[in-house]
Design a protein around this motif. Structure first.
Motif, PDB file in Angstrom:
ATOM      1  N   ALA A   1       1.120   4.128  -2.954  1.00 36.64           N
ATOM      2  CA  ALA A   1       0.910   5.550  -2.665  1.00 36.64           C
ATOM      3  C   ALA A   1       2.113   6.379  -3.123  1.00 36.64           C
ATOM      4  O   ALA A   1       1.962   7.479  -3.664  1.00 36.64           O
ATOM      5  CB  ALA A   1       0.661   5.745  -1.170  1.00 36.64           C
TER       6      ALA A   1
ATOM      7  N   ALA B   1       0.840  -1.206   0.000  1.00 36.66           N
ATOM      8  CA  ALA B   1       0.000   0.000   0.000  1.00 36.66           C
ATOM      9  C   ALA B   1       0.877   1.260   0.000  1.00 36.66           C
ATOM     10  O   ALA B   1       0.574   2.244  -0.679  1.00 36.66           O
ATOM     11  CB  ALA B   1      -0.923  -0.001   1.229  1.00 36.66           C
ATOM     12  N   LEU B   2       1.974   1.206   0.754  1.00 38.74           N
ATOM     13  CA  LEU B   2       2.882   2.361   0.785  1.00 38.74           C
ATOM     14  C   LEU B   2       3.557   2.546  -0.581  1.00 38.74           C
ATOM     15  O   LEU B   2       3.660   3.676  -1.086  1.00 38.74           O
ATOM     16  CB  LEU B   2       3.937   2.159   1.885  1.00 38.74           C
ATOM     17  CG  LEU B   2       4.970   3.280   2.013  1.00 38.74           C
ATOM     18  CD1 LEU B   2       4.311   4.623   2.316  1.00 38.74           C
ATOM     19  CD2 LEU B   2       6.000   2.939   3.110  1.00 38.74           C
TER      20      LEU B   2
ATOM     21  N   TYR C   1      -1.481   6.525   1.872  1.00 39.16           N
ATOM     22  CA  TYR C   1      -1.206   5.161   2.386  1.00 39.16           C
ATOM     23  C   TYR C   1      -2.037   4.893   3.632  1.00 39.16           C
ATOM     24  O   TYR C   1      -2.726   3.873   3.738  1.00 39.16           O
ATOM     25  CB  TYR C   1       0.300   5.059   2.657  1.00 39.16           C
ATOM     26  CG  TYR C   1       0.743   4.089   3.734  1.00 39.16           C
ATOM     27  CD1 TYR C   1       0.533   2.715   3.601  1.00 39.16           C
ATOM     28  CD2 TYR C   1       1.413   4.546   4.875  1.00 39.16           C
ATOM     29  CE1 TYR C   1       0.980   1.828   4.587  1.00 39.16           C
ATOM     30  CE2 TYR C   1       1.861   3.665   5.856  1.00 39.16           C
ATOM     31  CZ  TYR C   1       1.635   2.317   5.708  1.00 39.16           C
ATOM     32  OH  TYR C   1       2.072   1.448   6.683  1.00 39.16           O
TER      33      TYR C   1
END
Ligand SMILES: Cc1cc2nc3c(=O)[nH]c(=O)nc-3n(C[C@H](O)[C@H](O)[C@H](O)COP(=O)(O)OP(=O)(O)OC[C@H]3O[C@@H](n4cnc5c(N)ncnc54)[C@H](O)[C@@H]3O)c2cc1C
Length: 165
Positions: free
Chosen positions: A108, A104-105, A123
């Protein structure tokens, strides 16, 4: 709890404490004493299991805990995995959350390029609802499974899982 697999049996002794116990995470002598005291005279096969624990060379002691950070980033520092949102080993989800969090990071950061403030915000906004859900489930199901508080709850747990703990 006796957990048998691959010609090996784990002896698991869980207890709940109303207060935080002052036990250093490297003080195995103290940890062993706490376990012996907590389970002295409680019945079932406990005396036999305590003897196994006493002779064990792979003793492991830990507390079931969660990490709930009000924010997952500060300046250019951002947290992923247990440091940000440990859901407790009882959830059996920590490894997945660390990987989901890293993905997810990365998404982002790819989306927001050099703007780390927006990337960190995106994120957290994308992942936090899922983390909240997993952490709530970990408390509800994890604790009920590992440390049921009553004889009735133990029976209900055994009936549900098909196991004798
Ligand atoms: C007994 C137990 C059973 C578990 N069972 C499961 C399971 O069945 N399924 C599952 O998905 N998860 C399970 N987990 C949880 C899972 O192991 C963790 O959630 C996962 O490892 C978290 O990954 P992480 O990268 O966030 O943290 P970690 O794996 O803890 O990695 C952090 C790393 O940072 C290092 N470090 C710490 N401080 C510093 C420093 N100052 N400088 C440099 N390095 C540092 C540490 O040495 C460590 O290598 C279990 C955990 C435990 C304790």
């Amino acid at each position: 709890m006796l957990n048998a697999y691959k010609n090996k049996t784990d002896v698991v002794l869980c207890f709940a404490s109303e207060t935080e116990l002052a036990i250093h995470h490297r003080d195995e002598v103290h940890q062993r004493r706490v376990i012996a005291e907590q389970f002295a005279g409680v019945g079932w096969r406990t005396a036999e299991l305590l003897r196994e624990v006493e002779a064990s060379e792979s003793f492991y002691f830990d507390k079931l805990a969660q990490i709930r950070m009000p924010s997952w980033s500060k300046g250019r520092v951002v947290l992923v995995g247990d440091a940000a949102y440990c859901a407790s080993p009882a959830a059996g989800m920590g490894g997945s959350l660390a990987l989901d969090g890293a993905a997810a990071l990365a998404d982002a950061m790819r989306l927001h390029g050099d703007d780390h403030v927006r990337a960190f915000h995106a994120y957290e906004e994308a992942l936090r609802p899922f983390i909240d859900e997993v952490q709530a489930e970990a408390v509800r199901v994890g604790l009920e499974t590992l440390v049921p508080r009553t004889e009735e709850a133990i029976r209900a747990r055994n009936a549900k899982t098909g196991h004798e703990f």
